[in-house]
Design an enzyme around this catalytic site. Structure first.
Site, mmCIF file in Angstrom:
data_model
loop_
_atom_site.group_PDB
_atom_site.id
_atom_site.type_symbol
_atom_site.label_atom_id
_atom_site.label_comp_id
_atom_site.label_asym_id
_atom_site.label_seq_id
_atom_site.Cartn_x
_atom_site.Cartn_y
_atom_site.Cartn_z
ATOM 1 N N ASP A 117 -0.360 -34.822 74.608
ATOM 2 C CA ASP A 117 -1.662 -35.127 74.021
ATOM 3 C C ASP A 117 -1.477 -36.320 73.092
ATOM 4 O O ASP A 117 -0.368 -36.803 72.877
ATOM 5 C CB ASP A 117 -2.226 -33.901 73.298
ATOM 6 C CG ASP A 117 -1.347 -33.447 72.151
ATOM 7 O OD1 ASP A 117 -0.353 -34.127 71.844
ATOM 8 O OD2 ASP A 117 -1.652 -32.395 71.576
ATOM 9 N N PHE A 121 -5.866 -34.257 68.096
ATOM 10 C CA PHE A 121 -6.357 -32.915 67.795
ATOM 11 C C PHE A 121 -5.609 -32.305 66.614
ATOM 12 O O PHE A 121 -6.211 -31.714 65.720
ATOM 13 C CB PHE A 121 -6.239 -32.014 69.025
ATOM 14 C CG PHE A 121 -6.795 -30.644 68.796
ATOM 15 C CD1 PHE A 121 -8.173 -30.416 68.793
ATOM 16 C CD2 PHE A 121 -5.951 -29.564 68.542
ATOM 17 C CE1 PHE A 121 -8.688 -29.153 68.553
ATOM 18 C CE2 PHE A 121 -6.462 -28.291 68.299
ATOM 19 C CZ PHE A 121 -7.827 -28.089 68.308
ATOM 20 N N ASP A 171 -8.233 -40.057 70.491
ATOM 21 C CA ASP A 171 -9.652 -39.758 70.326
ATOM 22 C C ASP A 171 -9.895 -39.061 68.988
ATOM 23 O O ASP A 171 -8.967 -38.606 68.336
ATOM 24 C CB ASP A 171 -10.149 -38.849 71.460
ATOM 25 C CG ASP A 171 -9.452 -37.496 71.452
ATOM 26 O OD1 ASP A 171 -8.287 -37.432 71.034
ATOM 27 O OD2 ASP A 171 -10.064 -36.506 71.871
ATOM 28 N N ASP A 302 -4.837 -26.406 79.674
ATOM 29 C CA ASP A 302 -3.700 -25.987 78.857
ATOM 30 C C ASP A 302 -4.231 -25.093 77.750
ATOM 31 O O ASP A 302 -5.392 -25.195 77.366
ATOM 32 C CB ASP A 302 -2.989 -27.177 78.206
ATOM 33 C CG ASP A 302 -3.760 -27.701 77.011
ATOM 34 O OD1 ASP A 302 -4.773 -28.403 77.218
ATOM 35 O OD2 ASP A 302 -3.392 -27.365 75.863
ATOM 36 N N CYS A 340 1.697 -6.715 89.157
ATOM 37 C CA CYS A 340 2.353 -7.987 88.843
ATOM 38 C C CYS A 340 3.780 -7.968 89.395
ATOM 39 O O CYS A 340 4.474 -6.958 89.318
ATOM 40 C CB CYS A 340 2.370 -8.191 87.332
ATOM 41 S SG CYS A 340 3.208 -9.699 86.788
ATOM 42 N N CYS A 342 6.086 -10.272 88.438
ATOM 43 C CA CYS A 342 6.919 -11.129 87.581
ATOM 44 C C CYS A 342 8.228 -10.406 87.259
ATOM 45 O O CYS A 342 8.335 -9.189 87.412
ATOM 46 C CB CYS A 342 6.171 -11.524 86.312
ATOM 47 S SG CYS A 342 6.294 -10.342 84.946
ATOM 48 N N CYS A 345 7.778 -7.301 84.904
ATOM 49 C CA CYS A 345 7.144 -6.114 85.480
ATOM 50 C C CYS A 345 8.016 -5.476 86.561
ATOM 51 O O CYS A 345 7.899 -4.286 86.824
ATOM 52 C CB CYS A 345 5.764 -6.478 86.034
ATOM 53 S SG CYS A 345 4.585 -6.888 84.712
ATOM 54 N N HIS A 371 6.062 -12.755 80.873
ATOM 55 C CA HIS A 371 4.990 -12.065 81.598
ATOM 56 C C HIS A 371 3.656 -12.802 81.473
ATOM 57 O O HIS A 371 2.973 -13.020 82.483
ATOM 58 C CB HIS A 371 4.802 -10.633 81.124
ATOM 59 C CG HIS A 371 3.534 -10.048 81.683
ATOM 60 N ND1 HIS A 371 3.440 -9.586 82.979
ATOM 61 C CD2 HIS A 371 2.279 -9.952 81.164
ATOM 62 C CE1 HIS A 371 2.200 -9.213 83.234
ATOM 63 N NE2 HIS A 371 1.476 -9.419 82.149
#
Lengths: 405, 405
Positions: A117, A121, A171, A302, A340, A342, A345, A371
């Site tokens: 970025d 921000f 910005d 994101d 799940c 993953c 899990c 996870h």
């Protein structure tokens, strides 16, 4: 399936007349829309460091690290692009340090794509004492109070030094709520800064430090602002496109406005963005929301939510959110999410995850983060798959109801 | 190479007359000495959950977690046996909870071997207000101040419930320094407790919760005490052997005495332990020390040093210790240890590790711990290899000088 290939070399008025180039001529990112379903699209973004299937969720690695996860794990989870924060890296370890070490890719040993970025921000969200002028923003470090200055030029210089594949124009993130005159003035400032960002970038983009791994170079994306005003969003989009970028972000959302307003702004703004360029919605959202925004035609997102929530024991599952600290899980032998696949899990029980969290074990953060990231990435893969099959909102809404958390 | 196989079924006076059994009859651990070099030996310890090559360094997973490392990583590093702390697990999440979830193996999803200590050391080191009687020890939880009681029987009950492959007799860790009468009295107490530990264990060892994965069951090791008095150490060893255990630990060291005293006690005590049983030196040491103790004939060691030092940025390398927080590493592109092939040294630079540590990133702890554990495990593999080749102190001293930290 119709496939559209446009190069991402930034040109003025590109949206109205996309031109086809031979791949030899491609200089930055390339974006292919491979399938559509309603407003949604599945695409492929090619950067100097590989391909990114879209819609994509980008995990946040603020300080060149997704908190707690080795890069090996991110690779295994199928992460194709990471986000890193220019503001934080500028302060620590410093841009020059990263540049000398081969840019972010070399520094953190991450061979795939990275987006940074602009720092805008964080300058706004972490600095109550900032001073904004036409020239740029003076701000104080949240670490030691030291004074710093970001202009469009210095923010580009920093991002070129960090060497990400995709960098963002500098910005102003308009605060919410804001008076109409304030929103317009802020939008005008962002447009002037976008032009200055592009000018600086075009002059210096050959200074990217990372080892060349392809003929491509960095790409600079523009950011649409305009607060919660649909007309200003349209104007911001049109005038940003006029400046010309290979991709466009929607900024200034998730700043405190109601979620239905966010949705309304996204849906309206997307329609003013060129179909052949990647569209990046910054800083969203829940699993439910990322499905919805992909459905509206967003290609990149994101958010710190999956990683930050994991550190607080808040876990996303196909059956709803779980606060793993609760005593009800102390004897629960079942996996966190039975649907799940993953690594967490497949191997660990809720009881073990609850024990780790309740005992302040660092492994709690590591496993929870794996996870939650898996859940986000799997959600996006399901969305992409449904779009690839040409299925629209109907199938998406099924995915969505799975992710309704 | 001569290979000696003794079963580890505990019997009185076993040292003087080892008996050969058919493997069918083996009921707990089995230990094979495969090679010798001077006093050092390379062996193979078989537990209900697999084989452990010795000399072995056992990483400490206090609360059923080696801080920051997923079990997958421990497997990849080649960890064959973990240590977990009964005292900590008894307090949190509680023995009954672990027992119901299949013992430690099921609870933490670790398919390889586990050893638990008896809780005695933590009761003594974490509790200033403990009250010791012949019956046992009353102590307060370091978490909430609640009152608890450990006896040899209750410590065995806890360790049977936790279900580790190897458990330890309940002992009193004699403080240092201590008057001769106090050391003798403490040694006598430990001997009485050893007998009670064994009696309780023999009556209840069929209650181990973990799923049976072999015909073997838990093994209970005895602990030799006796302070820094060589005669008492000899007496403690002989009388502990008389009670009869399948393995023997040397306890009560690393309690503040000078290192040369530790070495002297180890060297002398080892000579009174049966050659055909595994010898476990509790709570040591630096890389230099673990090489030295293996050289003296020790088969098993554990220590929090590699994992705790990692959390403080102290890293062991073949070129000496590195405090990664130092500014000199901020721009250092080289690997942590150029002679190390661990995943961290293969991928990341000192500059990145320094950045993570200086920025308080959790990943610093994860990566540092992986390296330090790898270094310890690799050191032990080198030691074992040199013993297997029949090389004695000469080759070991080369390994040692490599590890001279």
């Amino acid at each position: 399936m119709t496939m559209h290939i446009w190069t991402a070399s930034p040109r003025a008025n590109e949206a109205s007349a996309p031109t086809w180039f031979d791949t030899i001529l491609i200089v930055s990112t390339q974006f292919l829309v491979e399938a559509r379903a309603g407003a949604a699209r599945a695409g492929r973004l090619t950067t100097p460091h590989g391909e990114v299937e879209t819609p994509v969720f980008m995990p946040v690695g603020t300080l060149a690290s997704v908190k707690g996860l080795p890069q090996e794990v991110l690779e295994e989870l199928g992460v194709e692009i990471l986000l890193a924060n220019t503001y934080h890296l500028y302060l620590r370890p410093g841009v020059e340090q990263v540049r000398k070490l081969g840019g972010l890719h070399g520094f953190m040993s991450w061979p795939r794509s990275i987006l940074t970025d602009s720092g805008g921000f964080q300058v706004f969200s972490l600095n109550d004492l900032r001073k904004v002028s036409q020239e740029g923003v003076t701000f104080r470090s949240h670490l030691d109070g030291s004074s710093h200055f970001f202009s469009p030029e210095s923010a580009m210089e920093a991002q070129i030094g960090l060497g990400a594949d995709i960098i963002m124009a500098f910005d102003e993130c308009t605060e919410y709520p804001a008076e109409p005159e304030r929103v317009r003035a802020s939008m005008e400032l962002t447009l002037r800064w976008a032009e200055r960002s592009k000018n600086y970038f075009e002059e210096h983009k050959n200074e990217v430090p990372c080892n060349k791994v392809s003929d491509r170079t960095q790409a600079l994306f523009g950011i649409v602002q305009g607060g919660m005003d649909l007309a200003l969003r349209k104007e911001s989009a049109e005038r940003t496109i006029e400046i010309g970028f290979p991709g466009y972000a929607i900024g200034g959302l998730s700043v405190g406005e109601p979620r239905h307003v966010t949705r309304e702004i996204v849906e309206a703004t997307v329609q003013h963005l060129p179909a052949e360029r990647p569209r990046y919605l910054m800083g969203v959202g829940t699993p439910e929301e990322i499905v919805e925004y992909a459905n509206l035609g967003i290609d990149m997102m994101d958010c710190v939510l999956p990683t930050r929530a994991a550190r607080h024991g808040l876990l996303f599952t196909s059956e709803g959110r779980i606060s793993i600290k609760q005593a009800q899980y102390a004897g629960d032998e079942s996996p966190l999410d039975p649907n799940c696949v993953c690594p967490i899990c497949r191997r660990y029980s809720r009881a073990y995850l609850r024990h780790l969290y309740a005992s302040n074990e660092v492994l709690a953060q590591v496993l929870n983060t794996i996870h939650n990231l898996s859940f986000y990435l799997d959600t996006m893969r399901a969305v992409r798959h449904s779009i690839s099959l040409g299925r629209g909102a109907r199938f998406l809404s099924e995915v969505w109801s799975r992710a309704k958390l």
